[in-house]
Design a protein around this motif. Structure first.
Motif, PDB file in Angstrom:
ATOM      1  N   PRO A  69     -26.487 -97.240   8.310  1.00 16.17           N
ATOM      2  CA  PRO A  69     -27.227 -98.570   7.952  1.00 16.17           C
ATOM      3  C   PRO A  69     -26.831 -99.425   9.145  1.00 16.17           C
ATOM      4  CG  PRO A  69     -25.119 -97.297   6.764  1.00 16.17           C
ATOM      5  CD  PRO A  69     -25.477 -95.727   7.445  1.00 16.17           C
ATOM      6  N   PRO A  70     -26.971-100.328   8.592  1.00 21.12           N
ATOM      7  CA  PRO A  70     -27.297-101.133  10.154  1.00 21.12           C
ATOM      8  C   PRO A  70     -25.642-101.784  10.112  1.00 21.12           C
ATOM      9  CG  PRO A  70     -28.798-102.546   8.543  1.00 21.12           C
ATOM     10  CD  PRO A  70     -27.825-101.140   7.828  1.00 21.12           C
ATOM     11  N   MET A  71     -25.137-101.669  11.532  1.00 20.22           N
ATOM     12  CA  MET A  71     -23.546-101.890  11.845  1.00 20.22           C
ATOM     13  C   MET A  71     -22.808-103.042  10.998  1.00 20.22           C
ATOM     14  SD  MET A  71     -22.829 -99.655  13.620  1.00 20.22           S
ATOM     15  CE  MET A  71     -21.765 -99.631  14.542  1.00 20.22           C
ATOM     16  N   GLY A  72     -23.374-103.925  11.019  1.00 20.19           N
ATOM     17  CA  GLY A  72     -23.080-105.516   9.662  1.00 20.19           C
ATOM     18  C   GLY A  72     -22.447-104.182   8.177  1.00 20.19           C
ATOM     19  N   VAL A  73     -22.657-103.454   7.616  1.00 26.74           N
ATOM     20  CA  VAL A  73     -22.389-102.942   6.699  1.00 26.74           C
ATOM     21  C   VAL A  73     -21.286-102.101   6.271  1.00 26.74           C
ATOM     22  CG1 VAL A  73     -23.107-101.229   5.068  1.00 26.74           C
ATOM     23  CG2 VAL A  73     -24.989-102.244   5.903  1.00 26.74           C
ATOM     24  N   PHE A  74     -20.776-101.397   7.750  1.00 29.08           N
ATOM     25  CA  PHE A  74     -19.786-100.766   8.541  1.00 29.08           C
ATOM     26  C   PHE A  74     -18.344-101.953   8.481  1.00 29.08           C
ATOM     27  CE2 PHE A  74     -22.221 -97.826  10.067  1.00 29.08           C
ATOM     28  CZ  PHE A  74     -22.131 -96.460   9.509  1.00 29.08           C
ATOM     29  N   THR A  75     -19.194-103.392   8.710  1.00 29.56           N
ATOM     30  CA  THR A  75     -17.964-104.337   9.089  1.00 29.56           C
ATOM     31  C   THR A  75     -17.953-104.362   7.788  1.00 29.56           C
ATOM     32  OG1 THR A  75     -19.142-105.393  10.293  1.00 29.56           O
ATOM     33  CG2 THR A  75     -17.036-106.462   9.352  1.00 29.56           C
ATOM     34  N   PHE A  76     -18.553-104.491   6.815  1.00 38.76           N
ATOM     35  CA  PHE A  76     -18.187-104.556   4.836  1.00 38.76           C
ATOM     36  C   PHE A  76     -17.341-104.078   4.996  1.00 38.76           C
ATOM     37  CE2 PHE A  76     -19.492-104.316   0.631  1.00 38.76           C
ATOM     38  CZ  PHE A  76     -18.620-104.918   0.136  1.00 38.76           C
ATOM     39  N   GLU A 105     -15.138-101.323   6.108  1.00 40.45           N
ATOM     40  CA  GLU A 105     -13.978-101.074   6.641  1.00 40.45           C
ATOM     41  C   GLU A 105     -12.779-102.315   6.237  1.00 40.45           C
ATOM     42  OE1 GLU A 105     -14.683-100.559  10.192  1.00 40.45           O
ATOM     43  OE2 GLU A 105     -15.932 -98.533  10.264  1.00 40.45           O
ATOM     44  N   SER A 106     -13.508-103.631   6.339  1.00 40.81           N
ATOM     45  CA  SER A 106     -12.784-104.812   5.739  1.00 40.81           C
ATOM     46  C   SER A 106     -12.367-104.884   4.202  1.00 40.81           C
ATOM     47  CB  SER A 106     -13.640-105.864   6.004  1.00 40.81           C
ATOM     48  OG  SER A 106     -15.016-106.196   5.663  1.00 40.81           O
ATOM     49  N   GLN A 107     -12.927-103.458   3.206  1.00 37.10           N
ATOM     50  CA  GLN A 107     -12.136-104.025   2.118  1.00 37.10           C
ATOM     51  C   GLN A 107     -11.299-103.132   1.646  1.00 37.10           C
ATOM     52  OE1 GLN A 107     -13.133-106.759  -0.442  1.00 37.10           O
ATOM     53  NE2 GLN A 107     -14.802-107.163   1.529  1.00 37.10           N
ATOM     54  N   LYS A 108     -10.862-103.105   0.897  1.00 36.80           N
ATOM     55  CA  LYS A 108      -9.926-102.397  -0.273  1.00 36.80           C
ATOM     56  C   LYS A 108     -10.184-101.453  -1.496  1.00 36.80           C
ATOM     57  CE  LYS A 108      -5.097-104.530   0.802  1.00 36.80           C
ATOM     58  NZ  LYS A 108      -4.008-104.730   0.984  1.00 36.80           N
ATOM     59  N   TRP A 109     -11.084 -99.913  -1.311  1.00 31.65           N
ATOM     60  CA  TRP A 109     -11.481 -99.203  -1.753  1.00 31.65           C
ATOM     61  C   TRP A 109     -11.446 -98.623  -2.858  1.00 31.65           C
ATOM     62  CZ3 TRP A 109     -17.010-100.719  -1.741  1.00 31.65           C
ATOM     63  CH2 TRP A 109     -17.743-101.842  -0.629  1.00 31.65           C
ATOM     64  N   HIS A 110      -9.843 -98.720  -3.380  1.00 34.96           N
ATOM     65  CA  HIS A 110      -9.060 -97.878  -4.152  1.00 34.96           C
ATOM     66  C   HIS A 110      -9.971 -97.876  -5.687  1.00 34.96           C
ATOM     67  CE1 HIS A 110      -6.418 -94.705  -5.545  1.00 34.96           C
ATOM     68  NE2 HIS A 110      -5.112 -95.928  -6.230  1.00 34.96           N
ATOM     69  N   GLY A 111     -10.312 -97.111  -6.270  1.00 37.97           N
ATOM     70  CA  GLY A 111     -10.604 -97.091  -7.569  1.00 37.97           C
ATOM     71  C   GLY A 111     -11.504 -97.149  -7.443  1.00 37.97           C
ATOM     72  N   LYS A 112     -12.801 -97.619  -6.685  1.00 40.56           N
ATOM     73  CA  LYS A 112     -13.995 -98.025  -6.946  1.00 40.56           C
ATOM     74  C   LYS A 112     -15.087 -96.864  -6.770  1.00 40.56           C
ATOM     75  CE  LYS A 112     -12.489-102.535  -4.838  1.00 40.56           C
ATOM     76  NZ  LYS A 112     -12.036-103.629  -6.792  1.00 40.56           N
ATOM     77  N   ASP A 146     -20.903 -91.047   6.949  1.00 38.74           N
ATOM     78  CA  ASP A 146     -20.226 -92.484   8.048  1.00 38.74           C
ATOM     79  C   ASP A 146     -19.838 -93.409   6.520  1.00 38.74           C
ATOM     80  OD1 ASP A 146     -20.458 -90.690   9.976  1.00 38.74           O
ATOM     81  OD2 ASP A 146     -23.372 -92.320  10.371  1.00 38.74           O
ATOM     82  N   ILE A 147     -20.842 -93.712   5.138  1.00 37.85           N
ATOM     83  CA  ILE A 147     -19.907 -94.671   4.478  1.00 37.85           C
ATOM     84  C   ILE A 147     -18.794 -93.885   3.439  1.00 37.85           C
ATOM     85  CG2 ILE A 147     -20.243 -95.251   1.528  1.00 37.85           C
ATOM     86  CD1 ILE A 147     -23.095 -95.291   2.263  1.00 37.85           C
ATOM     87  N   GLN A 148     -18.592 -92.563   3.936  1.00 41.65           N
ATOM     88  CA  GLN A 148     -17.487 -91.575   2.826  1.00 41.65           C
ATOM     89  C   GLN A 148     -16.179 -92.028   4.163  1.00 41.65           C
ATOM     90  OE1 GLN A 148     -17.442 -89.928  -0.666  1.00 41.65           O
ATOM     91  NE2 GLN A 148     -15.457 -91.354   0.582  1.00 41.65           N
ATOM     92  N   LYS A 149     -16.445 -92.229   5.221  1.00 48.85           N
ATOM     93  CA  LYS A 149     -15.610 -92.126   6.092  1.00 48.85           C
ATOM     94  C   LYS A 149     -15.440 -93.593   6.130  1.00 48.85           C
ATOM     95  CE  LYS A 149     -14.627 -90.712  10.929  1.00 48.85           C
ATOM     96  NZ  LYS A 149     -15.792 -90.394  12.248  1.00 48.85           N
ATOM     97  N   ALA A 150     -16.395 -94.771   6.096  1.00 49.39           N
ATOM     98  CA  ALA A 150     -15.564 -95.927   6.415  1.00 49.39           C
ATOM     99  C   ALA A 150     -14.969 -96.270   5.229  1.00 49.39           C
ATOM    100  CB  ALA A 150     -17.023 -96.707   6.866  1.00 49.39           C
ATOM    101  N   ALA A 151     -15.003 -95.952   4.143  1.00 48.07           N
ATOM    102  CA  ALA A 151     -15.084 -96.434   2.967  1.00 48.07           C
ATOM    103  C   ALA A 151     -13.857 -95.176   2.394  1.00 48.07           C
ATOM    104  CB  ALA A 151     -15.814 -97.444   2.190  1.00 48.07           C
TER     105      ALA A 151
END
Length: 197
Positions: free
Chosen positions: A122-129, A131-138, A157-162
């Protein structure tokens, strides 16, 4: 050896035609706490409008809230300049600042995450998004628009970031057909249980 290669090509072709990707752990939509309606957010990144068109079609079919992941970066208008800048972002692992944040992100149980495939990610801005959120239970259901490579290495990489998010079945949309993918999107939303009833 030739038969093995032919078999692998058939599997690859089927995955492209079906437009569906599977990830290491499947997920059902996260359960909402008692007394609260299930909430879905479509979060997408789009530079040329292709991914945005698919995201808006998903919104049309689900009625979900929508949020555009937009960074403060400005890209050159010519393709070589843009590709060079994007490549440098990956090499340096830049996390560009976002123009806005999602209001009440904690209220959402499910996030449909859309992005183009840039250098197999994904574009790097997606990683910013991410990594800036709490994902527990989502639960995250990704969709990608691509020219070559489908998801590439995006899912891992999505799984690693969230890491606290459950990663559900994804959808691959070829960029050439993503603006007219109503049926493909409808089939995917039905398969993952998010089609508007």
């Amino acid at each position: 050896m030739k038969k093995i290669l032919e078999y692998l090509m058939v599997l690859f072709t089927i995955s492209i035609i079906s437009g569906c990707g599977f990830v290491s752990r499947s997920a059902e939509p996260a359960a909402s706490p008692a007394g609260r309606a299930h909430k879905v957010l479509i979060a997408y990144y789009s530079q040329t409008g292709t991914t945005e068109a698919a995201a808006k079609e998903i919104q049309k079919q689900t009625g979900a809230d929508i949020y555009r992941i937009k960074t403060q970066l400005v890209y050159p208008k010519n393709a070589p300049g843009m590709l060079n800048q994007v490549k440098q972002e990956y090499v340096r692992q830049i996390r560009p600042e976002l123009e806005s944040t999602v209001k009440k992100f904690a209220d959402y149980d499910t996030v449909i995450l859309g992005f183009p495939n840039w250098f197999d990610d994904p574009p790097m801005g997606v990683f910013t998004f991410l990594e800036s959120q709490k994902w527990h239970g989502k639960t995250v259901y990704p969709f990608v628009t691509y020219g070559l490579g489908g998801f590439g290495s995006s899912l891992a990489d999505i799984q690693k970031a969230a890491p606290d998010a459950a990663l559900g079945r994804g959808l691959m949309l070829h960029a050439g057909a993503a603006r007219k993918a109503e049926q493909q999107i409808a089939g995917w939303l039905t398969a993952i249980g998010l089609a508007d009833k």
